[in-house]
Design a protein around this motif. Structure first.
Motif, PDB file in Angstrom:
ATOM      1  N   GLU A   1      37.994  57.510  -0.586  1.00 56.48           N
ATOM      2  CA  GLU A   1      36.604  57.252  -0.049  1.00 56.48           C
ATOM      3  C   GLU A   1      36.150  56.030  -0.406  1.00 56.48           C
ATOM      4  OE1 GLU A   1      34.811  58.829   2.129  1.00 56.48           O
ATOM      5  OE2 GLU A   1      36.540  60.074   2.369  1.00 56.48           O
ATOM      6  N   GLU A   2      36.812  55.642  -1.789  1.00 65.95           N
ATOM      7  CA  GLU A   2      36.343  54.426  -2.207  1.00 65.95           C
ATOM      8  C   GLU A   2      37.264  53.177  -1.496  1.00 65.95           C
ATOM      9  OE1 GLU A   2      36.645  53.811  -6.359  1.00 65.95           O
ATOM     10  OE2 GLU A   2      35.210  55.469  -6.799  1.00 65.95           O
TER      11      GLU A   2
ATOM     12  N   LYS B   1      38.027  53.534   1.644  1.00 64.25           N
ATOM     13  CA  LYS B   1      37.415  53.320   3.044  1.00 64.25           C
ATOM     14  C   LYS B   1      36.296  52.617   3.026  1.00 64.25           C
ATOM     15  CE  LYS B   1      38.725  58.067   4.658  1.00 64.25           C
ATOM     16  NZ  LYS B   1      38.423  59.387   5.172  1.00 64.25           N
TER      17      LYS B   1
ATOM     18  N   SER C   1      41.016  62.489  -3.132  1.00 62.70           N
ATOM     19  CA  SER C   1      40.136  62.198  -2.257  1.00 62.70           C
ATOM     20  C   SER C   1      38.928  61.194  -2.669  1.00 62.70           C
ATOM     21  CB  SER C   1      39.437  63.647  -2.042  1.00 62.70           C
ATOM     22  OG  SER C   1      38.954  63.915  -3.132  1.00 62.70           O
ATOM     23  N   GLU C   2      38.693  61.072  -4.050  1.00 62.67           N
ATOM     24  CA  GLU C   2      37.422  60.027  -4.273  1.00 62.67           C
ATOM     25  C   GLU C   2      38.055  58.818  -4.091  1.00 62.67           C
ATOM     26  OE1 GLU C   2      36.068  58.915  -8.606  1.00 62.67           O
ATOM     27  OE2 GLU C   2      35.472  60.828  -8.039  1.00 62.67           O
TER      28      GLU C   2
END
Length: 73
Positions: A58-59, A61, A54-55
């Motif tokens: 997000e990066e 995105k 998930s991290e």
């Protein structure tokens, strides 16, 4: 996981995640140019690595937004 895409004009950015050999994750962005007779795709990698999917996503995105923001139409 459902694919997320961002578009700007003729460009489409698709963020994703790749798993590294050491078990960590790295965000990636596929940038496609949609107007060419032969579609062009370029892959960009997030500079850092993450401990979770998930991290890393997000990066990726954030990188997709940055890439599209720098494109002038």
């Amino acid at each position: 996981m459902e694919d997320v895409t961002y578009t700007k004009g003729i460009y489409t950015a698709t963020p994703g995640v790749q798993k590294l050999e050491d078990g960590r994750f790295q965000g990636v962005v596929q940038l496609a140019r949609d107007d060419a007779t032969e579609p062009e795709t370029t892959v960009y990698e997030v500079k850092g690595v993450s401990a979770t999917v998930s991290e890393a996503l997000e990066e990726a995105k954030a990188l997709a937004h940055q890439i599209l923001g720098e494109i002038e139409l």
